[in-house]
Scaffold this motif. Structure first.
Motif, PDB file in Angstrom:
ATOM      1  N   ILE A 108       0.989  -1.213  -0.083  1.00 39.43           N
ATOM      2  CA  ILE A 108       0.043  -0.049   0.008  1.00 39.43           C
ATOM      3  C   ILE A 108       0.737   1.340  -0.032  1.00 39.43           C
ATOM      4  CG2 ILE A 108      -1.649   1.268   1.339  1.00 39.43           C
ATOM      5  CD1 ILE A 108      -2.702  -1.428   2.381  1.00 39.43           C
ATOM      6  N   PHE A 109       1.898   1.056   0.932  1.00 43.03           N
ATOM      7  CA  PHE A 109       2.738   2.258   1.107  1.00 43.03           C
ATOM      8  C   PHE A 109       3.731   2.635  -0.456  1.00 43.03           C
ATOM      9  CE2 PHE A 109       2.760   1.220   5.678  1.00 43.03           C
ATOM     10  CZ  PHE A 109       1.667   2.015   6.094  1.00 43.03           C
ATOM     11  N   GLU A 110       3.830   1.570  -1.023  1.00 36.88           N
ATOM     12  CA  GLU A 110       4.672   1.646  -2.300  1.00 36.88           C
ATOM     13  C   GLU A 110       4.061   2.109  -3.392  1.00 36.88           C
ATOM     14  OE1 GLU A 110       6.088  -1.905  -5.098  1.00 36.88           O
ATOM     15  OE2 GLU A 110       7.068  -1.603  -3.450  1.00 36.88           O
ATOM     16  N   ARG A 115       2.183   6.678  -6.744  1.00 36.58           N
ATOM     17  CA  ARG A 115       0.873   7.183  -7.211  1.00 36.58           C
ATOM     18  C   ARG A 115       0.346   6.397  -8.228  1.00 36.58           C
ATOM     19  NH1 ARG A 115       0.372  11.996  -4.305  1.00 36.58           N
ATOM     20  NH2 ARG A 115       2.508  13.047  -3.590  1.00 36.58           N
ATOM     21  N   GLN A 116       0.466   5.155  -8.110  1.00 35.90           N
ATOM     22  CA  GLN A 116       0.292   4.287  -9.088  1.00 35.90           C
ATOM     23  C   GLN A 116      -1.421   4.128  -9.310  1.00 35.90           C
ATOM     24  OE1 GLN A 116       2.015   0.474  -8.000  1.00 35.90           O
ATOM     25  NE2 GLN A 116       4.004   1.030  -8.737  1.00 35.90           N
ATOM     26  N   SER A 117      -2.220   4.692  -8.415  1.00 37.01           N
ATOM     27  CA  SER A 117      -3.524   4.749  -8.606  1.00 37.01           C
ATOM     28  C   SER A 117      -4.193   5.707  -7.550  1.00 37.01           C
ATOM     29  CB  SER A 117      -4.142   3.312  -8.500  1.00 37.01           C
ATOM     30  OG  SER A 117      -5.252   3.227  -8.688  1.00 37.01           O
ATOM     31  N   GLY A 120      -8.402   5.392  -3.161  1.00 36.24           N
ATOM     32  CA  GLY A 120      -9.738   4.551  -2.883  1.00 36.24           C
ATOM     33  C   GLY A 120      -9.327   3.256  -3.495  1.00 36.24           C
ATOM     34  N   SER A 121      -8.772   3.243  -4.841  1.00 36.93           N
ATOM     35  CA  SER A 121      -8.639   2.013  -5.453  1.00 36.93           C
ATOM     36  C   SER A 121      -7.450   1.063  -4.959  1.00 36.93           C
ATOM     37  CB  SER A 121      -8.520   2.233  -6.828  1.00 36.93           C
ATOM     38  OG  SER A 121      -7.210   2.918  -7.263  1.00 36.93           O
ATOM     39  N   ILE A 122      -6.667   1.968  -4.347  1.00 40.75           N
ATOM     40  CA  ILE A 122      -5.292   1.191  -3.524  1.00 40.75           C
ATOM     41  C   ILE A 122      -5.903   0.440  -2.529  1.00 40.75           C
ATOM     42  CG2 ILE A 122      -3.357   1.766  -2.512  1.00 40.75           C
ATOM     43  CD1 ILE A 122      -2.497   3.726  -4.395  1.00 40.75           C
ATOM     44  N   PHE A 123      -6.577   1.058  -1.648  1.00 37.43           N
ATOM     45  CA  PHE A 123      -7.150   0.572  -0.488  1.00 37.43           C
ATOM     46  C   PHE A 123      -8.321  -0.568  -0.836  1.00 37.43           C
ATOM     47  CE2 PHE A 123      -5.416   4.188   1.793  1.00 37.43           C
ATOM     48  CZ  PHE A 123      -4.609   3.535   2.753  1.00 37.43           C
TER      49      PHE A 123
END
Length: 129
Positions: A108-110, A115-117, A120-123
């Motif tokens: 998640i931190f990476e 800023r890959q997405s 909201g979509s990352i979590f």
């Protein structure tokens, strides 16, 4: 619990079978969405050249072979027997995956760092894993 040779084949084959059944849906969807014929896709997957390319790729070996084996060894064979005497078997079975999830927070931190997405979509994707 723990690592032992007694019952190793059912312990290895039943989760493998369940995992194969779990991924059958996405694989069927992928085959239906793929512009190539299913038979052609199977020929590519089963081609010895394709496997040789995978087995010589260190990133593929890490992601597909080494990481799952070490995760199972650490989180099931090592951690569960240490948690069970402290919490009891039932709570240990439910607590062990929480440790597994926390151990993967770095993903998640990476993604947030690069800023890959969207956040909201990352979590959301982290919650699915």
């Amino acid at each position: 619990m723990g690592f032992r040779l007694e019952g190793i084949f059912p312990a290895a084959l039943l989760p493998l079978l369940l995992t194969m059944i779990l991924f059958l849906g996405p694989l069927m969807q992928l085959s239906m969405d793929c512009p190539c014929d299913l038979a052609d896709g199977i020929k590519v997957v089963l081609a010895p050249r394709s496997w040789a390319r995978c087995l010589t790729d260190m990133r593929w070996l890490r992601n597909q072979v080494i990481a799952p084996l070490t995760e199972e060894l650490v989180f099931r064979a090592c951690m569960l027997p240490m948690l069970a005497p402290c919490t009891g078997l039932g709570p240990a079975v439910f607590t062990c995956p929480l440790f597994f999830g926390v151990a993967h927070f770095h993903h998640i931190f990476e993604q947030l760092r690069f800023r890959q997405s969207s956040v909201g979509s990352i979590f959301l994707s982290a919650g699915e894993s």
